[in-house]
Write a protein that holds these residues in place. Structure first.
Motif, PDB file in Angstrom:
ATOM      1  N   ARG A   1     -25.961   4.854  -9.014  1.00 51.77           N
ATOM      2  CA  ARG A   1     -24.597   5.272  -9.374  1.00 51.77           C
ATOM      3  C   ARG A   1     -24.026   4.391 -10.480  1.00 51.77           C
ATOM      4  NH1 ARG A   1     -20.734   6.094 -11.317  1.00 51.77           N
ATOM      5  NH2 ARG A   1     -18.834   7.191 -10.667  1.00 51.77           N
TER       6      ARG A   1
ATOM      7  N   ARG B   1     -24.714   5.340 -14.415  1.00 47.64           N
ATOM      8  CA  ARG B   1     -23.924   6.313 -15.167  1.00 47.64           C
ATOM      9  C   ARG B   1     -22.455   5.927 -15.326  1.00 47.64           C
ATOM     10  NH1 ARG B   1     -23.790  10.048 -10.247  1.00 47.64           N
ATOM     11  NH2 ARG B   1     -21.581  10.402  -9.822  1.00 47.64           N
TER      12      ARG B   1
ATOM     13  N   VAL C   1     -19.647   7.243 -18.072  1.00 44.91           N
ATOM     14  CA  VAL C   1     -20.461   8.339 -18.606  1.00 44.91           C
ATOM     15  C   VAL C   1     -19.772   9.035 -19.769  1.00 44.91           C
ATOM     16  CG1 VAL C   1     -19.597  10.079 -16.959  1.00 44.91           C
ATOM     17  CG2 VAL C   1     -21.860  10.344 -17.962  1.00 44.91           C
TER      18      VAL C   1
ATOM     19  N   THR D   1     -31.245   8.064 -10.087  1.00 47.09           N
ATOM     20  CA  THR D   1     -30.153   8.329 -11.028  1.00 47.09           C
ATOM     21  C   THR D   1     -30.105   9.807 -11.369  1.00 47.09           C
ATOM     22  OG1 THR D   1     -30.393   6.091 -11.958  1.00 47.09           O
ATOM     23  CG2 THR D   1     -29.164   7.701 -13.257  1.00 47.09           C
TER      24      THR D   1
ATOM     25  N   ALA E   1     -26.922  12.146 -10.257  1.00 44.58           N
ATOM     26  CA  ALA E   1     -26.135  12.748 -11.333  1.00 44.58           C
ATOM     27  C   ALA E   1     -26.102  14.267 -11.210  1.00 44.58           C
ATOM     28  CB  ALA E   1     -26.705  12.339 -12.689  1.00 44.58           C
TER      29      ALA E   1
ATOM     30  N   SER F   1     -23.908  15.253  -8.191  1.00 46.59           N
ATOM     31  CA  SER F   1     -22.487  15.117  -8.509  1.00 46.59           C
ATOM     32  C   SER F   1     -22.033  16.202  -9.473  1.00 46.59           C
ATOM     33  CB  SER F   1     -22.216  13.729  -9.114  1.00 46.59           C
ATOM     34  OG  SER F   1     -22.425  12.705  -8.169  1.00 46.59           O
ATOM     35  N   GLY F   2     -22.877  16.542 -10.445  1.00 49.25           N
ATOM     36  CA  GLY F   2     -22.522  17.562 -11.407  1.00 49.25           C
ATOM     37  C   GLY F   2     -22.383  18.936 -10.787  1.00 49.25           C
TER      38      GLY F   2
ATOM     39  N   ASP G   1     -15.953  17.380 -15.765  1.00 46.21           N
ATOM     40  CA  ASP G   1     -16.796  16.381 -15.103  1.00 46.21           C
ATOM     41  C   ASP G   1     -18.214  16.896 -14.936  1.00 46.21           C
ATOM     42  OD1 ASP G   1     -14.616  14.723 -14.919  1.00 46.21           O
ATOM     43  OD2 ASP G   1     -14.229  15.121 -12.799  1.00 46.21           O
TER      44      ASP G   1
ATOM     45  N   LEU H   1     -21.715  15.166 -16.462  1.00 44.20           N
ATOM     46  CA  LEU H   1     -22.768  14.693 -15.558  1.00 44.20           C
ATOM     47  C   LEU H   1     -24.088  15.412 -15.779  1.00 44.20           C
ATOM     48  CD1 LEU H   1     -20.513  14.443 -12.409  1.00 44.20           C
ATOM     49  CD2 LEU H   1     -21.756  12.528 -13.427  1.00 44.20           C
TER      50      LEU H   1
ATOM     51  N   ALA I   1     -27.588  13.866 -16.981  1.00 41.67           N
ATOM     52  CA  ALA I   1     -28.822  14.049 -16.194  1.00 41.67           C
ATOM     53  C   ALA I   1     -29.965  14.559 -17.068  1.00 41.67           C
ATOM     54  CB  ALA I   1     -28.566  15.012 -15.043  1.00 41.67           C
TER      55      ALA I   1
END
Length: 296
Positions: free
Chosen positions: A225, A228, A231, A266, A270, A273-274, A285, A289, A293
């Motif tokens: 985490r 990034r 970002v 990672t 990512a 979360s995206g 956002d 993300l 990625a």
């Protein structure tokens, strides 16, 4: 005093609230009860505050400054309490009472000064040093979720909600997860949501971590985490992709984590979360993300 939740908290919890969840409606009353029980004097509500809890700046009966944090059951406050108790203030904010339930009384840090306020290179160094202190053996019979279990739930949600345009990224992230879970190199107590903004200035120690969502697993999962962080700045620069790859290498070497395992986690975190950001309508956002990625 009226304990109105900050709008940031209202929006964040509203994105994930289950039908019939009335915790936000009860929050003012819960805060009044928690303050009265501990005989605290409230200075103010911390604004904008976090995305999963109400934070009150308070003073104890002897005048000592403290923080009262109230979180809904879905934020797993009991797990946070157990982790903070196990760390005992080493690298993390100090828990001031054992207690139970969704209210945590914590030492007062300086919420306006986080590691993120430092220049990027220094911020990464200080954040990584803080994170290293948290990677300890979990207590026997611990109550914490495992990385395998948490990412399993996330993987199911990713499969169910990924649009056709991100299926290749999702497939790559899920494949990376499967490979990483075969033989994890260690099982440590991890912060779970670590990033620069979760490291605040303190009086007892220069920097202390706050707001864990603890999990047990390999260190690379926690460090992923941090890769990034900022970002939006990475995306805005022409060298963002190469900077990201150098960051993976530098963080892996400085914390003695396998570089490929860090890259894999990672990628998974990512993409997860995206996809989640897109699902709840945070389109900008999500775009940031998922572009990030794609560099991995």
């Amino acid at each position: 005093m009226a304990f109105e939740p900050p709008q940031r908290l209202v929006r964040a919890l509203g994105e994930t609230a289950a039908e019939g969840d009335d915790w936000l409606e009860k929050l003012p009353e819960l805060a009044q009860q928690a303050v009265a029980l501990r005989e605290l004097t409230v200075e103010r509500v911390q604004v904008p505050g976090g995305r999963s809890s109400l934070v009150l700046l308070v003073r104890r009966g002897d005048g000592t400054p403290a923080v009262l944090k109230l979180a809904p059951p879905r934020a797993r406050p009991e797990s946070e309490r157990a982790a903070l108790a196990h760390w005992g203030g080493l690298g993390a904010v100090q828990l001031l009472e054992p207690g139970d339930g969704g209210a945590l009384l914590l030492e007062r840090l300086h919420p306006e000064v986080s590691v993120r306020s430092l220049p990027e290179a220094r911020a990464l160094l200080e954040a990584a040093g803080t994170l290293r202190k948290l990677w300890v053996e979990p207590p026997g019979g611990h109550p914490f979720e495992t990385v395998a279990a948490r990412t399993g739930r996330q993987a199911e949600a990713m499969r169910a909600s990924a649009g056709a345009d991100v299926v290749p990224l999702v497939d790559a992230a899920l494949a990376a997860r499967e490979e990483l879970l075969v033989a994890p190199p260690e099982h440590r107590l991890l912060h779970g949501t670590f990033r620069q903004s979760k490291v605040l200035s303190g009086d007892r120690m220069p920097w202390l971590a706050v707001g864990p969502d603890p999990v047990v697993g390999e260190c690379a999962f926690d460090l992923a985490r941090l890769v990034r962080d900022r970002v939006e700045d990475l995306i805005a620069t022409p060298s963002g992709a190469s900077t990201t790859r150098r960051r993976v290498k530098r963080l892996a070497e400085s914390l003695e984590v396998d570089q490929e395992r860090l890259r894999g986690w990672t990628l998974f975190r990512a993409v997860e979360s995206g996809v989640r950001a897109r699902r709840v309508g945070r389109v900008q956002d999500a775009e940031l993300l998922l572009e990030f990625a794609g560099w991995l």
